[in-house]
Design a protein around this motif. Structure first.
Motif, PDB file in Angstrom:
ATOM      1  N   THR C 118       4.483   2.663 -12.495  1.00  0.00           N
ATOM      2  CA  THR C 118       4.164   2.538 -13.915  1.00  0.00           C
ATOM      3  C   THR C 118       4.580   3.801 -14.668  1.00  0.00           C
ATOM      4  OG1 THR C 118       1.984   3.229 -13.204  1.00  0.00           O
ATOM      5  CG2 THR C 118       2.218   0.927 -13.841  1.00  0.00           C
ATOM      6  N   GLN C 122       2.444   3.272 -20.085  1.00  0.00           N
ATOM      7  CA  GLN C 122       1.674   2.141 -19.539  1.00  0.00           C
ATOM      8  C   GLN C 122       0.283   2.600 -19.085  1.00  0.00           C
ATOM      9  OE1 GLN C 122       4.681   0.839 -16.557  1.00  0.00           O
ATOM     10  NE2 GLN C 122       4.332  -1.224 -17.384  1.00  0.00           N
ATOM     11  N   LEU C 171       1.850  -6.862 -12.387  1.00  0.00           N
ATOM     12  CA  LEU C 171       3.082  -6.067 -12.359  1.00  0.00           C
ATOM     13  C   LEU C 171       3.849  -6.231 -11.050  1.00  0.00           C
ATOM     14  CD1 LEU C 171       1.766  -2.702 -13.924  1.00  0.00           C
ATOM     15  CD2 LEU C 171       2.759  -4.674 -15.096  1.00  0.00           C
ATOM     16  N   MET C 365       0.474  -4.494 -20.276  1.00  0.00           N
ATOM     17  CA  MET C 365       1.311  -3.437 -19.701  1.00  0.00           C
ATOM     18  C   MET C 365       2.688  -3.952 -19.315  1.00  0.00           C
ATOM     19  SD  MET C 365      -1.580  -1.594 -17.338  1.00  0.00           S
ATOM     20  CE  MET C 365      -0.512  -0.429 -16.498  1.00  0.00           C
ATOM     21  N   LYS C 366       2.799  -5.288 -19.132  1.00  0.00           N
ATOM     22  CA  LYS C 366       4.071  -5.863 -18.692  1.00  0.00           C
ATOM     23  C   LYS C 366       5.056  -6.018 -19.848  1.00  0.00           C
ATOM     24  CE  LYS C 366       5.534  -9.243 -15.305  1.00  0.00           C
ATOM     25  NZ  LYS C 366       5.140 -10.395 -14.492  1.00  0.00           N
ATOM     26  N   TRP C 370       7.363  -0.480 -22.793  1.00  0.00           N
ATOM     27  CA  TRP C 370       6.551   0.679 -22.409  1.00  0.00           C
ATOM     28  C   TRP C 370       7.262   1.588 -21.414  1.00  0.00           C
ATOM     29  CZ3 TRP C 370       3.416   0.240 -26.110  1.00  0.00           C
ATOM     30  CH2 TRP C 370       2.647  -0.904 -26.382  1.00  0.00           C
ATOM     31  N   GLN C 372       8.583   0.943 -18.365  1.00  0.00           N
ATOM     32  CA  GLN C 372       8.278   0.767 -16.933  1.00  0.00           C
ATOM     33  C   GLN C 372       9.500   1.127 -16.091  1.00  0.00           C
ATOM     34  OE1 GLN C 372       5.954  -2.682 -15.914  1.00  0.00           O
ATOM     35  NE2 GLN C 372       7.204  -3.108 -14.127  1.00  0.00           N
TER      36      GLN C 372
END
Lengths: 389, 389, 389
Positions: C118, C122, C171, C365-366, C370, C372
């Motif tokens: 992450t 995130q 995730l 968060m996905k 952000w 990732q």
């Protein structure tokens, strides 16, 4: 022998409070023992491991830190005792042991500026001179000027940093202008340094509250420092990411600038500045410190001949001045009894003693018989330690 | 079940003081909690990391230290409880938990002597036997002889060291006379060991004061230990530099001999020996310990068949005897109530139980079914741990 | 500004006890300062270094731990303050600072589940959402249900673990099914992790006793946790050796499962379960946790798509549920005032909020903006840090 037969007093300077604040007194003694342990951990683990970031200088960082600190606290107790003789004797208390750790901190800050470029003998000479000069300035600031500096932004952090920078200027090595191959970190040395950073960060509230005058002041100093440090972490990370390539973080910034909030809130720590005020101080300190590492340190080295190995100017110097200024403003706003003019005089005194004292000390350290390492052996443990590669 | 339904008393043995010293009592309880935490850190971080100096034995050093200590403190509480049954039950208090950590310390000292050459099962057997014998000697010294040993120079340090040396003698390995390739450090393993050294150094005042009888005695023990350790650092560095090639420092000396002052001042820690007295003890301990590492350890290994991996003879053995002798002298000089003869008997008893107990324990550990590692796998984690190289 | 002008109260919620238990009150204040420091060390050193076991992710482990914790404690103080406004203001006390550290712990547990996969942004989003949801569940459990959870087995450990596992499920990265080359340790990274393990282990009694209602309860919580942890070490070592090839020990088990006893005894820590009861809980926790690492974690990853980097399910998830169940049983047996049904409801509530909250948080968060990290850059500091190889 001055040290002989002391009367063992836990905390004599607070004895008077006993009558007034009986309930508080009962809780004060154990707190001072707790606070002393925390400050001790900062001195020996915090400073010691913070400096292990250099790839080939870890033995000297943590080892000479131990030697200098053990020597400095004895010398600090004697110096302090001579200023405050009681019946012709030096008396020892936990409170004085905290003050001895404080005077030790100035030496370790200056050590950071000259790390890797001095011999143990040079450092012991610096210790003797710096603690003596610290004692004079501290007496002036606290007793004559009557200035507030509970967390010692001025008398420890700014003093230690500018003293060290003046020494570094005197010991300028032109051959190190293009950076030395050992003047940098490796992956694991940066992790060792984080041990130092995190212990300093966690226990800084104890440092700033250790010599507070009452339990209430102590609690306020703990809380203000806690908020300042928390805000400082956020700004240090943000600015590090902003100024670095591709938004990456730089370990040097994280190891150091996250602590600037503890330095900068020092003078006002026991003042009623509120959590919001403390957070502003910490936030600004994190910004200044990170920018200093990125932009100012290279300029100091190349243009002014000040080679500041650990960047103490960014962690202790500028945040210390910020702390002094914040103290002037806070006293002017009536957050604590005192005089803004005296606060300003205290800051000027600390900087003046540091720069003059550091210059003289640097000149003495430059004498050719103290075993100063040659340029090619700088930042290398193997000149002073048996190292198996 | 003996352990069932204990009455939870914080510190029952000091209950009596309550009436006499009401004010002091109020501060005593939190101090004992603080001191317990410090001793706990010494046991688990201090001893655990001090032994990580070996290049390929770090997992075992800190990992087996955790296993042995967790086992030893349970066994120590039971042994101690059986000596002091109350209404047929074992009662638990913070005070007893400190004593359990103390009995654990003896095992970890002996562990240092045989580090790298024993299996976990052998070490668990040693733990059971050593704590049992420690309990007998401790009862004899404290209850029957009535000797002073607040910081346990005799009953922990000298006992643990000579117990371990006797075990090491019984487990002598002729094939390791020419040193094993893994019996040494690398750069980063020496830095891990310094974590242990510095935490031991900082918290030793708590160790020596943990079972002091009053707050005043406790404070004196803290201060004496503080001064002894500070002086010891100076002599250890000085002697290390004097005896090494080209005036260099040896990391083994710094990791260990800097702590000898804490061991040596243990017995007199709560006596009115003055800071100057404490510093002399620490200074001498640092000299003896460093010289022992340099000159005596090789002789013990080659001439007497005592292979002492960590040099516990230099850190705990000789400084422990020095502490015992200092205690005899101090009591003879009237620095504390007691009998010099009984102090001498306590030292003799500790050494006697250690040597006899260690020899018997070593013989039992030598039995062929405990999984003792073969010579070529000594000092190597991979025989007991899944290690990815 | 809500935070402005707080009244500085050390520990207001215990003020009422003052009249009743005057003597105890005097000792309580310093203890809460001691306990706060211990919890602080667990958050910043304990969690931070525990996660440094990954070979190329040490900077992020200890560095992002510092960032998240510094952010989380500020957010936690605000959330907590909004639940307990006093005269329209947020007031700050040491007690509330302990609670802020507690809410921070949930985030750091969840961080362990998604470690290496992450981005910092995130994680900051996760922090905001998780602490908010934690605040709701904590209010429900403590105020509405009136359940006991002094050491927070349910509301911190089980909650944090299942929250993190739900996030990790959202995730899920199919490309990491065959393990990533950087998803493992090297020798020295495992030693850094042991710093975290040992500090967590030593100070866990303070964690479990930090919010106990009286000095007596606090002492019982310290002692129960001490015994549970000691027993847990023995079973973790035994089971690790039993399930591994040739009876070897696995460092992952030792770093984590030795702590499961602290988690599992949390809910009952202040109940009169006796040392024997505490030891049974710890012993079982060590077994479950080690078996989980060996057998369950691979199944979760391959069959359920839950890639749990640090194995938080084994250290916090299952032992947290065990703690909740032990609490139901103990209350049913009358070891503490309360209702077994409410204890059960508290456990169900914690799990429910965790799974639902974690799923929603994971979905947020996905979202693709952000930052990732791509699969090939997982578990690698160099994507977020300037790293010199």
């Amino acid at each position: 022998m001055l040290l002989h037969n002391p009367i063992w007093v836990l905390c004599e300077s607070f004895e008077q409070q006993k009558a007034k604040q009986h309930n508080e007194w009962n809780i004060y003694k154990p707190l001072i023992a707790l606070v002393f342990q925390d400050v001790h951990v900062m001195i020996f683990i915090g400073f010691g491991f913070l400096m292990t970031f250099l790839k080939r200088y870890g033995f000297s960082s943590v080892g000479l830190n131990l030697l200098l600190a053990a020597f400095a606290l004895q010398w600090g107790l004697i110096m302090q005792g001579l200023w405050h003789l009681e019946d012709g004797k030096i008396k020892v208390s936990i409170f004085k042991m905290i003050n001895a750790d404080f005077s030790t901190a100035t030496v370790l800050i200056s050590f950071g500026a000259v790390l890797g470029k001095t011999s143990p003998v040079q450092l012991l000479i610096m210790t003797i001179l710096e603690i003596t000069i610290f004692g004079i300035n501290e007496h002036l600031v606290a007793e004559i000027l009557g200035a507030n500096d509970v967390g010692a932004s001025m008398i420890i952090h700014a003093f230690g940093a500018y003293f060290g920078l003046a020494v570094a200027r005197m010991l300028y090595r032109p051959a190190l202008r293009n950076s030395h191959e050992n003047d940098g970190s490796v992956y694991h040395s940066d992790l060792f340094a984080m041990i130092g950073t995190v212990f300093l960060w966690m226990f800084w509230p104890s440092f700033n509250s250790a010599i507070a005058e009452s339990g209430t002041d102590q609690l306020m100093a703990v809380t203000n420092t806690y908020f300042s440090l928390a805000a400082c972490v956020l700004s240090a990370y943000a600015v590090s990411s902003l100024v670095e390539h591709k938004g990456k973080l730089d370990m040097v910034h994280i190891q150091n600038a996250t602590l600037a909030g503890g330095v900068a809130v020092g003078t006002c720590a026991d003042m009623d500045i509120g959590p919001f005020g403390a957070m502003i101080i910490g936030f600004v300190a994190g910004i200044i410190s990170t920018l200093g590492f990125k932009f100012l340190t290279p300029i100091l080295a190349s243009n002014l001949g000040i080679q500041d190995t650990c960047g103490v100017h960014n962690l202790h110097g500028m945040p210390g001045i910020l702390g002094g200024i914040a103290g002037i403003v806070a006293v002017a706003l009536g957050k604590k009894n005192g005089s803004a003019a005296m606060q300003g005089a205290a800051l000027a005194s600390s900087l003046g003693f540091a720069l003059v004292g550091g210059t003289i000390t640097g000149l003495i350290m430059k004498l050719p018989f103290w075993g100063q390492p040659p340029d090619q052996n700088c930042f290398d443990d193997s000149i002073y330690w048996e190292v198996i590669i």
